[in-house]
Design an enzyme around this catalytic site. Structure first.
Site, mmCIF file in Angstrom:
data_model
loop_
_atom_site.group_PDB
_atom_site.id
_atom_site.type_symbol
_atom_site.label_atom_id
_atom_site.label_comp_id
_atom_site.label_asym_id
_atom_site.label_seq_id
_atom_site.Cartn_x
_atom_site.Cartn_y
_atom_site.Cartn_z
ATOM 1 N N SER A 88 0.890 -1.093 -0.123
ATOM 2 C CA SER A 88 -0.232 0.015 0.105
ATOM 3 C C SER A 88 0.891 1.135 0.146
ATOM 4 O O SER A 88 1.469 1.609 1.001
ATOM 5 C CB SER A 88 -0.832 0.080 1.122
ATOM 6 O OG SER A 88 -1.608 1.067 1.186
ATOM 7 N N GLY A 89 1.081 1.708 -1.312
ATOM 8 C CA GLY A 89 1.827 2.973 -1.231
ATOM 9 C C GLY A 89 1.676 4.042 -0.387
ATOM 10 O O GLY A 89 2.382 4.319 0.649
ATOM 11 N N GLY A 91 -0.185 3.704 2.033
ATOM 12 C CA GLY A 91 -0.571 3.179 3.583
ATOM 13 C C GLY A 91 -1.968 3.339 4.112
ATOM 14 O O GLY A 91 -2.015 3.146 5.396
ATOM 15 N N THR A 93 -4.785 2.471 2.351
ATOM 16 C CA THR A 93 -5.774 1.646 1.408
ATOM 17 C C THR A 93 -6.881 0.986 2.314
ATOM 18 O O THR A 93 -6.398 0.061 3.000
ATOM 19 C CB THR A 93 -5.012 0.845 0.560
ATOM 20 O OG1 THR A 93 -3.935 1.471 -0.074
ATOM 21 C CG2 THR A 93 -6.057 0.282 -0.614
ATOM 22 N N GLU A 155 5.253 1.958 -8.140
ATOM 23 C CA GLU A 155 5.024 0.779 -8.531
ATOM 24 C C GLU A 155 6.246 0.205 -9.362
ATOM 25 O O GLU A 155 6.473 -1.087 -9.518
ATOM 26 C CB GLU A 155 3.812 1.124 -9.581
ATOM 27 C CG GLU A 155 2.551 1.567 -9.040
ATOM 28 C CD GLU A 155 1.673 2.348 -9.614
ATOM 29 O OE1 GLU A 155 1.794 2.562 -10.858
ATOM 30 O OE2 GLU A 155 0.873 2.694 -9.307
#
Length: 188
Positions: A88-89, A91, A93, A155
């Site tokens: 979760s880039g 953080g 989500t 990504e």
């Protein structure tokens, strides 16, 4: 960010390289140790991160590890001794947060990959591997750092990080390239 005279390819590669160089090598090793020692592995990511996570799960399978992707019909229950790897880039989500809570309640260990070490997901993680790259949480206004849109740097960094982790895991597990190739599907 790029000027009109700079090649967007060169700028994007520089941004990606900068993000990767800032990942703590000891943290990568610790994450690999967690993965190698897991009874079972469950993996999850949202959106384009999910594509990277699914590719990593495939390579973990090629390494001979017991791995599944959340949402697939073959995903087993996780529990004590298992690892839930989530990306979760940003953080925050909601799906990742919910799944981390389920994994924790079942006794599994939460391994998080994120760009936001102070996020809600990081607070639920047993271990957080930080990838310092722009995500959708930081792609606007003065916090924007990339020529690439939204979370593309995060990504892209995930893809390369996962490939390096596969190399480290191959050594850690004593798996040969031939053994990995033998586990590749013949149903294509």
């Amino acid at each position: 960010m790029t000027s009109r005279k700079e090649s967007p390819f060169g700028v994007a590669l520089d941004e990606l390289g900068t993000a990767l160089k800032r990942i703590d090598e000891n943290s990568i090793d610790r994450a690999c140790d967690m993965i190698a020692g897991a009874g079972k592995l469950g993996t999850y990511g949202c959106g384009r991160e999910a594509l990277q996570v699914r590719g990593f799960a495939m390579r973990l399978f090629h390494l001979g590890l017991p791995v599944a992707v959340v949402g697939d019909m073959t995903m087993p229950a996780l529990g004590q001794g298992d690892v839930f790897l989530a990306s979760s880039g940003p953080g925050e989500t909601s799906t990742v947060l919910s799944l981390m809570k389920v994994a924790r309640q079942a006794g599994a260990t939460n391994l998080l990959l994120t760009a936001q070490p102070e996020s809600s997901a990081a607070k639920l993680a047993d271990f957080t591997l930080v990838i310092p790259a722009q995500t959708m949480a930081s792609d606007q206004g003065t916090s924007r750092t990339s020529v690439l849109p939204m979370g593309s740097v995060f990504e892209g960094a995930l893809f390369l990080l996962f490939e390096i982790m596969v190399l480290k895991l191959r050594t850690l597990l004593g798996t040969t390239p031939e053994e990995m190739r033998a586990r590749h599907t013949n149903m294509e």
